[in-house]
Design an enzyme around this catalytic site. Structure first.
Site, PDB file in Angstrom:
ATOM      1  N   LYS A 188       0.814  -1.222   0.000  1.00  0.00           N
ATOM      2  CA  LYS A 188       0.000   0.000   0.000  1.00  0.00           C
ATOM      3  C   LYS A 188       0.846   1.270   0.000  1.00  0.00           C
ATOM      4  CE  LYS A 188      -3.943  -2.110   2.391  1.00  0.00           C
ATOM      5  NZ  LYS A 188      -4.703  -2.178   3.658  1.00  0.00           N
TER       6      LYS A 188
ATOM      7  N   SER B 193     -10.604   1.651   5.010  1.00  0.00           N
ATOM      8  CA  SER B 193      -9.898   2.937   4.886  1.00  0.00           C
ATOM      9  C   SER B 193      -9.910   3.405   3.430  1.00  0.00           C
ATOM     10  CB  SER B 193      -8.452   2.791   5.358  1.00  0.00           C
ATOM     11  OG  SER B 193      -8.406   2.349   6.686  1.00  0.00           O
TER      12      SER B 193
HETATM   13  O1  PNS Z   1      -4.538  -3.137   7.393  1.00  0.00           O
HETATM   14  P1  PNS Z   1      -3.698  -4.045   6.531  1.00  0.00           P
HETATM   15  O2  PNS Z   1      -2.956  -3.251   5.480  1.00  0.00           O
HETATM   16  O3  PNS Z   1      -4.481  -5.172   5.938  1.00  0.00           O
HETATM   17  O4  PNS Z   1      -2.613  -4.697   7.530  1.00  0.00           O
HETATM   18  C1  PNS Z   1      -1.611  -5.550   7.028  1.00  0.00           C
HETATM   19  C2  PNS Z   1      -0.418  -5.559   7.976  1.00  0.00           C
HETATM   20  C3  PNS Z   1       0.162  -4.154   8.128  1.00  0.00           C
HETATM   21  C4  PNS Z   1      -0.865  -6.075   9.351  1.00  0.00           C
HETATM   22  C5  PNS Z   1       0.657  -6.523   7.373  1.00  0.00           C
HETATM   23  O5  PNS Z   1       1.060  -6.036   6.129  1.00  0.00           O
HETATM   24  C6  PNS Z   1       1.860  -6.708   8.292  1.00  0.00           C
HETATM   25  O6  PNS Z   1       1.808  -7.500   9.225  1.00  0.00           O
HETATM   26  N1  PNS Z   1       2.953  -5.947   8.030  1.00  0.00           N
HETATM   27  C7  PNS Z   1       4.166  -6.030   8.837  1.00  0.00           C
HETATM   28  C8  PNS Z   1       5.228  -6.872   8.125  1.00  0.00           C
HETATM   29  C9  PNS Z   1       4.999  -8.358   8.355  1.00  0.00           C
HETATM   30  O7  PNS Z   1       5.058  -8.852   9.475  1.00  0.00           O
HETATM   31  N2  PNS Z   1       4.741  -9.092   7.262  1.00  0.00           N
HETATM   32  C10 PNS Z   1       4.533 -10.532   7.324  1.00  0.00           C
HETATM   33  C11 PNS Z   1       3.126 -10.932   7.696  1.00  0.00           C
HETATM   34  S1  PNS Z   1       2.161 -11.127   6.265  1.00  0.00           S
END
Ligand code: PNS
Length: 164
Positions: free
Chosen positions: A41, A128
């Protein structure tokens, strides 16, 4: 004491997110709402702005803390001593993506469980992205976002619409 992390982009936080936060706060001793980076994003708000908006929207909920973290969710959870990840689930369309993330996180740390809370019926449509899209096209977003932060979101929508 059970600590849960509610992770997300929160770009910006919506009333749907707030509903999940309030319900998670009844289930766990501590809930840490974590603004993390979703590499898929392009956010409108910086991590600091998003944590600021979340702090305003969650004022008065005693066992909720807001944090930002630029790294892996499982590392943040370990740092905070959390045993659960809370995610909101809206509809079938969320499932595949959420299931993939839950399995990835469990593969990375099998002590962490992901708990899904179903969205309230009235927030099924809300995200969002919908807030930003409706706002950019001049629609009324006042019932989509917490009242305390509505003006800040409207200001960003105005700034973004001037960039078009
Ligand atoms: O609100 P979202 O964008 O669906 O949330 C997604 C989020 C931010 C929780 C996910 O992208 C995330 O956990 N990012 C941190 C990096 C990580 O741990 N990635 C591996 C898990 S998929």
């Amino acid at each position: 004491m059970t600590t849960a992390i509610y992770p997300g982009s929160f770009d910006p936080v919506t009333v749907g997110h707030l509903d999940i936060i309030k319900r998670a706060a009844k289930l766990f001793d501590n809930v840490i709402v974590a603004v993390l980076v979703n590499m898929e994003k392009k956010p409108w708000f910086t991590i600091e702005e998003r944590t600021g908006l979340l702090k305003k929207a969650t004022q008065g909920i005693d066992n909720v803390e807001i944090a930002g973290f630029d790294g892996l969710l499982v590392d943040f959870a370990a740092q905070k001593g959390a045993s659960a990840i809370v995610k909101g689930l809206r509809a079938v369309s969320d499932f595949e993506y959420e299931f993939q993330m839950a399995l990835t996180n469990r593969k990375l740390d099998d002590t962490l469980e992901t708990v899904f809370l179903t969205s309230s019926a009235e927030n099924m449509f809300l995200s969002s992205s919908i807030v930003k899209q409706v706002g950019l096209l001049g629609g009324d977003i006042s019932t989509f976002v917490p009242e305390e932060i509505k003006d800040e979101i409207l200001l960003r929508i105005k700034q973004r619409s001037q960039m078009k």
